[in-house]
Scaffold this motif. Sequence first.
Motif, mmCIF file in Angstrom:
data_model
loop_
_atom_site.group_PDB
_atom_site.id
_atom_site.type_symbol
_atom_site.label_atom_id
_atom_site.label_comp_id
_atom_site.label_asym_id
_atom_site.label_seq_id
_atom_site.Cartn_x
_atom_site.Cartn_y
_atom_site.Cartn_z
ATOM 1 N N ASP A 45 0.844 -1.192 0.000
ATOM 2 C CA ASP A 45 0.000 0.000 0.000
ATOM 3 C C ASP A 45 0.882 1.247 0.000
ATOM 4 O OD1 ASP A 45 -2.307 -1.522 0.068
ATOM 5 O OD2 ASP A 45 -2.441 -1.486 2.264
ATOM 6 N N ASP A 104 -3.510 3.886 -3.180
ATOM 7 C CA ASP A 104 -3.066 2.958 -4.223
ATOM 8 C C ASP A 104 -2.217 1.846 -3.624
ATOM 9 O OD1 ASP A 104 -4.287 4.418 -6.193
ATOM 10 O OD2 ASP A 104 -2.487 5.547 -6.742
ATOM 11 N N SER A 105 -1.925 0.854 -4.446
ATOM 12 C CA SER A 105 -0.961 -0.179 -4.078
ATOM 13 C C SER A 105 -0.073 -0.451 -5.276
ATOM 14 C CB SER A 105 -1.664 -1.462 -3.626
ATOM 15 O OG SER A 105 -2.375 -2.039 -4.705
ATOM 16 N N ARG A 141 4.749 3.662 -9.492
ATOM 17 C CA ARG A 141 3.801 4.367 -10.353
ATOM 18 C C ARG A 141 4.531 5.303 -11.319
ATOM 19 N NH1 ARG A 141 -0.050 6.471 -5.601
ATOM 20 N NH2 ARG A 141 2.006 6.471 -4.561
ATOM 21 N N HIS A 146 1.402 10.110 -12.473
ATOM 22 C CA HIS A 146 2.027 10.240 -11.152
ATOM 23 C C HIS A 146 3.406 10.868 -11.312
ATOM 24 C CE1 HIS A 146 -1.140 7.766 -9.406
ATOM 25 N NE2 HIS A 146 -0.980 6.931 -10.418
ATOM 26 N N ASP A 198 7.514 5.998 -3.966
ATOM 27 C CA ASP A 198 7.191 4.569 -4.066
ATOM 28 C C ASP A 198 8.449 3.721 -3.915
ATOM 29 O OD1 ASP A 198 4.565 5.269 -4.513
ATOM 30 O OD2 ASP A 198 4.550 4.666 -6.632
#
Length: 350
Positions: free
Chosen positions: A98, A103-104, A160, A165, A173
């Motif tokens: 996560d 989002d994940s 992402r 993004h 991330d």
Amino acid sequence: MKIKNHPKLKKLALKAQKNIVKRLLGLPKPVLRKIAGDPIVIDGQILDVSVQVILKLFGPPPNHLASVASTRRQIDAQGPLLAQSDHKDIVSDDFQLDVSGGDSITLRRYRHRKAGKNNQPALVFYHGGGYVAGSLESHDLVCQHLAADGNCTVIAVDYRLAPEHPFPTPVNDGLAAFRYIASNTDKFGVDATRLAVGGDSAGGNLAAVVAQQTKDDDYAPKLQLLWVPWVDMSREYESYELFATGFFLERVKMRWFQEQYIEDATDTTDPMASPIFGDLKGIAPAVILVGGFDPLRDEGVAYADKLKGADVETEIMVYKTLPHIFPLLAGEIADAKVAFDDATRALRGL
């Protein structure tokens, strides 16, 4: 069911394409030279004849800018074409992480089928693609062989992408993924004291940023393995001019990637975007592999020099016959295989 997108049919099509390319590049060198034409010599370097054949027969038109969607499809399709074949002893499985915004992202683990639950050294890998494209699929074969030849677990991060993004989301991330892996080593069967970060192009940028930002963590990387890294978004080095067109990655495409990724021009000197501006003291030893025919060649060399100036143990290797995408060419191009072996030798030292 869309037949053309059926996984088994896609695999068969890829296998057929790889066989055609293998037969072509297996022709005698004089025949390849005749197909390629006169040698391409720039800055005292001679482009590999097999690469020149591929460029001539299958290369994109000069200065071509595809859409975001087309660029993603192209890189996913082309990534496996000249890479190694599936490795029968490497298995993979996926984990979900996560991240921000609800989002994940997926973390894909590669390891030898007989590794069991043993705590292994591990490479946290970030794929290239200009922060716009690239995926777990484009670099799947690369990760399989990094795990096999590097005697380690590889965990690829599906961070992402821009423009959906933009900066700094992909970097955040990448950082979240590394810290999650370091904090959950039992889950991944890896040794927190023997973690490396690595990647190619934008993935090399991300790996370099992670190495800097986590250097004071309880479990910091022990090695950064940077292929053709994009480390300076604030300027264009001489190699941008020397290799502006005709060698897979082009200057116009680099500018386009940056436009998609960076929304505020002032961010180009932020160390989270351009690690060449970061605090390098005390970060992990670096192995940097750059291609001779690459717009990013000179900044990779400059980053190695800056690391050395900060007393970071650094090895820089310039493969003078190869273009930017050589990490994806190791299945068919001899000099690219040499470079791949150099990278996995570094991993075996973890």
